[in-house]
Scaffold this motif. Structure first.
Motif, PDB file in Angstrom:
ATOM      1  N   GLU A 139      34.895  33.979  10.983  1.00  0.00           N
ATOM      2  CA  GLU A 139      34.499  33.498   9.660  1.00  0.00           C
ATOM      3  C   GLU A 139      33.280  32.606   9.827  1.00  0.00           C
ATOM      4  OE1 GLU A 139      35.716  34.316   6.745  1.00  0.00           O
ATOM      5  OE2 GLU A 139      37.281  35.614   7.575  1.00  0.00           O
ATOM      6  N   THR A 140      32.142  33.079   9.374  1.00  0.00           N
ATOM      7  CA  THR A 140      30.908  32.314   9.470  1.00  0.00           C
ATOM      8  C   THR A 140      29.916  32.854   8.456  1.00  0.00           C
ATOM      9  OG1 THR A 140      29.075  31.667  10.936  1.00  0.00           O
ATOM     10  CG2 THR A 140      30.050  33.821  11.306  1.00  0.00           C
ATOM     11  N   GLU A 141      29.043  31.991   7.961  1.00  0.00           N
ATOM     12  CA  GLU A 141      28.018  32.459   7.036  1.00  0.00           C
ATOM     13  C   GLU A 141      26.845  33.069   7.780  1.00  0.00           C
ATOM     14  OE1 GLU A 141      26.841  29.395   4.377  1.00  0.00           O
ATOM     15  OE2 GLU A 141      28.842  29.142   3.497  1.00  0.00           O
ATOM     16  N   ALA A 142      26.589  32.573   8.984  1.00  0.00           N
ATOM     17  CA  ALA A 142      25.473  33.081   9.787  1.00  0.00           C
ATOM     18  C   ALA A 142      25.902  34.348  10.513  1.00  0.00           C
ATOM     19  CB  ALA A 142      25.019  32.032  10.788  1.00  0.00           C
ATOM     20  N   ARG A 143      25.198  35.419  10.284  1.00  0.00           N
ATOM     21  CA  ARG A 143      25.566  36.700  10.884  1.00  0.00           C
ATOM     22  C   ARG A 143      25.394  36.666  12.398  1.00  0.00           C
ATOM     23  NH1 ARG A 143      23.868  42.563   8.638  1.00  0.00           N
ATOM     24  NH2 ARG A 143      24.589  43.845  10.368  1.00  0.00           N
ATOM     25  N   PRO A 144      26.446  36.954  13.179  1.00  0.00           N
ATOM     26  CA  PRO A 144      26.272  37.057  14.635  1.00  0.00           C
ATOM     27  C   PRO A 144      25.363  38.238  14.968  1.00  0.00           C
ATOM     28  CG  PRO A 144      28.603  36.906  14.013  1.00  0.00           C
ATOM     29  CD  PRO A 144      27.833  37.188  12.756  1.00  0.00           C
ATOM     30  N   MET A 145      24.514  38.050  15.953  1.00  0.00           N
ATOM     31  CA  MET A 145      23.553  39.073  16.327  1.00  0.00           C
ATOM     32  C   MET A 145      23.805  39.535  17.752  1.00  0.00           C
ATOM     33  SD  MET A 145      21.893  39.411  13.566  1.00  0.00           S
ATOM     34  CE  MET A 145      20.543  40.480  14.132  1.00  0.00           C
ATOM     35  N   PRO A 146      23.430  40.791  18.088  1.00  0.00           N
ATOM     36  CA  PRO A 146      23.568  41.254  19.465  1.00  0.00           C
ATOM     37  C   PRO A 146      22.896  40.281  20.435  1.00  0.00           C
ATOM     38  CG  PRO A 146      22.999  43.090  18.055  1.00  0.00           C
ATOM     39  CD  PRO A 146      22.884  41.856  17.209  1.00  0.00           C
ATOM     40  N   GLY A 182      30.333  34.544  27.356  1.00  0.00           N
ATOM     41  CA  GLY A 182      30.183  35.931  26.938  1.00  0.00           C
ATOM     42  C   GLY A 182      29.016  36.092  25.988  1.00  0.00           C
ATOM     43  N   ARG A 183      28.865  37.325  25.475  1.00  0.00           N
ATOM     44  CA  ARG A 183      27.780  37.644  24.551  1.00  0.00           C
ATOM     45  C   ARG A 183      28.256  38.649  23.514  1.00  0.00           C
ATOM     46  NH1 ARG A 183      22.371  39.035  27.902  1.00  0.00           N
ATOM     47  NH2 ARG A 183      21.455  38.799  25.816  1.00  0.00           N
ATOM     48  N   VAL A 184      27.706  38.556  22.322  1.00  0.00           N
ATOM     49  CA  VAL A 184      28.006  39.511  21.260  1.00  0.00           C
ATOM     50  C   VAL A 184      27.344  40.847  21.587  1.00  0.00           C
ATOM     51  CG1 VAL A 184      27.658  40.057  18.814  1.00  0.00           C
ATOM     52  CG2 VAL A 184      28.258  37.716  19.516  1.00  0.00           C
ATOM     53  N   VAL A 185      28.082  41.933  21.421  1.00  0.00           N
ATOM     54  CA  VAL A 185      27.542  43.282  21.579  1.00  0.00           C
ATOM     55  C   VAL A 185      27.009  43.779  20.232  1.00  0.00           C
ATOM     56  CG1 VAL A 185      28.082  45.680  22.175  1.00  0.00           C
ATOM     57  CG2 VAL A 185      29.076  43.795  23.504  1.00  0.00           C
ATOM     58  N   ASP A 186      27.824  43.677  19.193  1.00  0.00           N
ATOM     59  CA  ASP A 186      27.402  44.041  17.844  1.00  0.00           C
ATOM     60  C   ASP A 186      28.363  43.390  16.868  1.00  0.00           C
ATOM     61  OD1 ASP A 186      25.907  45.148  15.840  1.00  0.00           O
ATOM     62  OD2 ASP A 186      26.604  47.212  16.121  1.00  0.00           O
ATOM     63  N   ALA A 187      27.892  43.096  15.652  1.00  0.00           N
ATOM     64  CA  ALA A 187      28.716  42.484  14.613  1.00  0.00           C
ATOM     65  C   ALA A 187      28.267  43.006  13.258  1.00  0.00           C
ATOM     66  CB  ALA A 187      28.605  40.959  14.655  1.00  0.00           C
TER      67      ALA A 187
END
Length: 343
Positions: free
Chosen positions: A269-276, A292-297
């Protein structure tokens, strides 16, 4: 973008930016019966009598298993065994096609020809020649059966219909990709759209996320060994095919290493879109490489975002992962549609 296809989409009320990004104004951004333009994905054609043997020496999967009835996921690695891109490989009209996001396909399109040498192989950009669309939902099978004589029954399977190649894509509900000439695909879109509603790129990518299929973007190129993104769990790696660039590292991870990170499904839950490529944080993590790192959201129908992330196994199992810092929005673990092996 194919000019004929662009004109057709505009006739269907599509909005197309100067960068050829396609969008539709949707009453429901997550239609139960959805039709997608897939122009955001690039296509590389590999043709010639040595095409199969050439590709066999480049990618993580066994290209000999790609037939007119079967597609596969695969990856292209650096010498360090990290993925520069991953993609679906399929046959269409006798040639091999590699499908991946446009921001990674440009790199691969430039890099692959460097290794052709004396092989009888031609690597070309087919993104503006072949048109691809997707259809997803409980309606998908019945709609396609009304238009085509047969459809593939299992994920990865392919059925050829003249100028059109139909692929069943993994995930639930049922999902299919249709690739072919602008004329043939336009005719199918016109029929399918009588019941299916246009969906946008975010929704198609969300279905990939829920299916546990990673997508490598420019921000995460050269960041992950295939096993970190579960490519071995979704038939994207062959450990028996022989040599390819990065193979020693990938094999060592399976037979001699211990995987400390893997890809997980989560929501936040966040207003800022997570980015790859966005970093993950875990209070108390002792890793010098981050948690870790985001792959896609992508946006979730229930609000917030659903995502795939490569993360420390320990931190995920402790439910201790955050975005934006140790006290940032916390990830809520989800369940992938497949299990894990030892590596």
């Amino acid at each position: 973008m194919n000019s004929q296809w662009k004109r057709f989409l505009e006739s269907q009320s599509a909005l197309i930016s100067a960068e050829n990004e396609v969008s539709f104004v949707c009453d429901d951004p997550f239609p139960a019966c959805a039709l997608f333009d897939l122009s955001h994905l690039g296509l590389i054609r590999v043709s010639g009598e040595d095409a199969q043997s050439f590709l066999q020496g480049q990618f993580t999967n066994d290209t000999r298993e790609v037939t007119e009835r079967h597609s596969q996921l695969s990856a292209y690695c650096s010498p360090k065994g990290r993925m520069l891109a991953n993609f679906r490989i399929f046959l269409h009209q006798g040639d091999y096609f590699l499908q991946m996001p446009r921001d990674t396909y440009e790199t691969i399109l430039k890099r692959l020809p460097m290794f052709v040498l004396m092989s009888k192989v031609k690597v070309t950009d087919a993104s503006d020649e072949i048109v691809s669309i997707g259809v997803a939902g409980e309606c998908a099978e019945s709609l396609l059966q009304q238009q085509l004589t047969s459809i593939p029954g299992k994920p990865g399977e392919v059925v050829q219909h003249g100028e059109v190649t139909l692929i069943r894509i993994p995930g639930e509900p049922a999902r299919f990709q249709i690739s072919g000439t602008a004329d043939a695909v336009s005719a199918l879109w016109s029929q399918l759209s009588k019941e299916a509603q246009p969906g946008n790129r975010d929704f198609w990518s969300l279905l990939d996320i829920r299916a546990g299929i990673p997508t490598i973007y420019r921000e995460t190129a050269d960041a992950f060994v295939p096993q970190m993104t579960n490519m071995q769990q979704i038939d994207g790696v062959s450990f028996t095919k022989g040599c390819y660039t990065g193979q020693e590292v990938v094999a060592r991870m399976k037979y001699l290493g211990k995987l400390k990170r893997r890809m997980y499904l989560a929501s936040v839950e966040t207003e800022a879109r997570p980015m790859p490529g966005d970093e993950l944080f875990a209070p108390g993590s002792d890793s010098g490489q981050g948690a870790g790192r985001v792959v896609d959201a992508r946006p979730s129908p229930g609000g917030g975002f659903e995502l795939l992330a490569v993360a420390e196994i320990k931190s995920f199992e402790e439910n201790n992962l955050h975005l934006q810092g140790d006290n940032g929005p916390k990830l809520t673990p989800g369940s992938l549609p497949y299990g894990f092996d030892e590596t």
